[in-house]
Design an enzyme around this catalytic site. Structure first.
Site, PDB file in Angstrom:
ATOM      1  N   ASP A   1      13.030  -2.730   0.661  1.00 53.63           N
ATOM      2  CA  ASP A   1      12.372  -1.486   1.068  1.00 53.63           C
ATOM      3  C   ASP A   1      12.926  -0.354   0.213  1.00 53.63           C
ATOM      4  OD1 ASP A   1      10.875   0.329   2.729  1.00 53.63           O
ATOM      5  OD2 ASP A   1      12.756   0.856   3.684  1.00 53.63           O
TER       6      ASP A   1
ATOM      7  N   THR B   1       8.666   2.417  -2.688  1.00 53.63           N
ATOM      8  CA  THR B   1       8.996   1.954  -4.047  1.00 53.63           C
ATOM      9  C   THR B   1       7.973   2.512  -5.034  1.00 53.63           C
ATOM     10  OG1 THR B   1       9.795  -0.090  -3.045  1.00 53.63           O
ATOM     11  CG2 THR B   1       9.514  -0.101  -5.419  1.00 53.63           C
TER      12      THR B   1
END
Length: 565
Positions: free
Chosen positions: A66, A100
């Protein structure tokens, strides 16, 4: 004119030891620092992304892919690169997913701008063009979005499940994405549609078992609290119980060390000893007399209270955690009491059933079928602690996405399809500009292709080959190829909309806006001033004080010497 008179006095503006660097080299250095951060998280993007194992000085180990979690755990000291960390955390707070992507996009915008800066283009021109391109891209995303409004509930749930599955695709729990997507949609569907308050979804972790052993409780569940003697004799299940919530202690306290009681009559001694017992028995009597079957307290319920409640057929639990207590209160309608005097039926809550159930090695108290507020608890199972923690983070992303998709019911195709379409659109728009901004908008368009390229690289495919196929599809004049993205299973291209790889439009709005803002912020910095720790209070109050004082002194000395000569 005397020698020394023509010398310019040396003025030191900043405190001694202050480190400054400025101009083009400083800007390039900042961009390079950001690129290093991007390289760290780039490999975690997409369904075939790799995980990062981070362990700190205390020996705590985190395995995650994550973006926001990794950026939080990386101890970034470079001041410019810290802005990438902030942009990732803001994406996590606002949307929950795409953390991301936003870092990779910001890094790619900077990478494209770097060449222009080296060639002498002014950063302000690049910033202006990037902001224009960002605005155009967001308008185009709005145009390409597909609304889910007006669909039947069942159909809407199926569509939300597809959004959750797209999010879970890139997570550690992707093997069970269908199961968890259903859990996420069910839990969010149980919330109040007006507020969709995330605090009303509890996630409890129990080590042991497999991922499939995880389950959803329609109500509130929490781990059995520390309990005293007599607990086992209490009933462990009720139907339509009355629930009393307290914020008081129900146990005997030891006297203070220097307590002193003076008596005239020895017969009174026993009444003094009994007084405390009478007070606590009075409190317990009032709790039972209120008609409550379950008594929960934020503070301790001791041996005496536990045994007393067991004899009266009442279930009790002390030291219940604050968030669990709040959820029980909202879900059952019970109001937390700070006194047991004057308890009336209005302050008691209820639910359709209560039971204490064994989950793995733990026991859980479960309040199900709550009438007042809609709430849900997800009980996560898994082999190791790190694995469950990552499953928790994955579910948080999926729950946020379902929640956002419910509030803003618009989706776009995933798998890099939307980025390719935006890239093609901005290339066409760039041709309508006659100034340098044509080059900068084209650079912005090229930077957007980093998402499908990184998806290919992470899956081990030839990115050039796949991107050429995607460009060809998106260039179709009839617009039939606008939904084509990377197919991570075959290494080719696929219509991601028909393949149900969907993302809420909000993820894209926020990612493009935040990434552009972060890139523009870094491009607008041309000097870094680093102040060492101030020595003494005066230096702290007036960082430039000492330096300037010395500067004047030196100039004065120089002039004095010249005059004497």
């Amino acid at each position: 004119m005397m020698p020394g008179m023509g010398m310019q006095p040396q003025v030191i503006l900043l405190k001694e030891g202050t480190d400054t660097s400025q101009g083009k080299p400083q800007l390039i250095s900042n961009i390079n620092a950001c690129m290093a951060v991007v390289d760290t998280v780039a490999t975690t993007l997409g369904p075939r992304g790799m995980d990062k194992l981070i362990h700190n000085d205390k020996g705590q180990v985190t395995i995650s892919n994550d973006g926001a979690t990794i950026m939080k755990l990386l101890d970034i000291v470079h001041p410019a690169a810290k802005s990438l960390c902030d942009v990732s955390l803001s994406q996590d707070a606002e949307v929950g997913d795409g953390t991301t992507s936003v870092v990779i996009l910001a890094g790619e915008f900077l990478k494209e701008a770097k060449g222009f800066v080296e060639e002498g283009a002014h950063p302000r021109s690049i910033i202006k063009a990037f902001r224009v391109a960002s605005q155009l891209a967001i308008e185009k995303v709005r145009e390409l979005s597909v609304s889910l409004e007006g669909k039947a509930d069942e159909e809407k749930k199926a569509l939300l499940k597809k959004c959750a599955m797209t999010t879970l695709n890139s997570k550690l729990v992707s093997g069970e994405k269908e199961f968890f997507a259903q859990v996420c949609v069910d839990s969010v569907s149980k919330l109040d549609p007006q507020t969709l308050d995330l605090k009303m979804i509890g996630i409890k972790k129990v080590t042991g078992g497999g991922l499939r052993d995880s389950f959803l409780v329609d109500g509130v569940a929490f781990k059995k609290t520390f309990s005293y003697a007599g607990f086992e004799q209490q009933p462990k299940s009720f139907v339509n119980p009355k629930i009393l919530l307290l914020n008081i202690e129900l146990e005997l306290k030891a006297e203070k060390e220097n307590a002193e009681v003076r008596l005239d009559d020895p017969a009174m001694y026993q009444s003094i000893v009994d007084a405390e017992w009478n007070i606590i028995y009075d409190k317990l009597d009032k709790c039972v007399a209120s008609g409550a079957n379950i008594v929960l307290s934020r503070l301790a319920i001791g041996d005496l209270g536990t045994q007393y409640f067991a004899d009266c057929g009442v279930f009790c639990a002390g030291r219940v955690e604050g968030p669990d207590m709040d959820r029980v209160s909202k879900a059952t309608g019970a109001r937390v009491q700070t006194t047991v005097n004057g308890l009336n039926p209005a302050v008691l809550g209820t639910c359709s059933s209560f039971e204490e159930r064994q989950v793995g090695a733990e026991r859980y108290n479960m309040f199900m079928g709550c009438p007042q507020a809609r709430t849900a608890t997800i009980v996560l199972r898994g082999g190791s602690e790190q694995f469950i923690d990552e499953a928790d983070r994955s579910l948080h992303d999926a729950i946020m996405i379902v929640r956002r998709a419910l509030k803003h019911a618009e989706v776009v195709p995933g798998g890099g399809a939307i980025e390719m379409e935006l890239s093609k659109y901005l290339r066409e728009v760039a041709l309508s500009h006659t100034s340098k901004s044509q080059l900068f908008i084209r650079a912005f368009a090229k930077a957007l292709e980093v998402i499908p390229r990184q998806l290919c690289n992470n899956a081990g495919f030839d990115a050039t080959d796949v991107l050429n196929k995607l460009r060809q599809k998106h260039a179709s004049l009839d617009g039939s190829g606008k939904n084509f993205g990377v197919d991570v299973n075959t290494g080719g291209v696929v219509d991601t909309f028909n393949a149900f790889v969907w993302e809420p439009s909000l993820v894209k709005y926020n990612a493009i806006q935040s990434a552009t803002e972060a890139a523009c912020l870094i491009l607008s910095v041309d000097e870094t001033v680093r102040n060492p720790k101030s020595e003494g209070a005066d230096a702290g109050m007036n960082p430039g004080g000492r330096g300037m004082g010395r500067g004047r002194g030196m100039a004065g000395r120089g002039m004095g010497r010249g005059m004497r000569r």
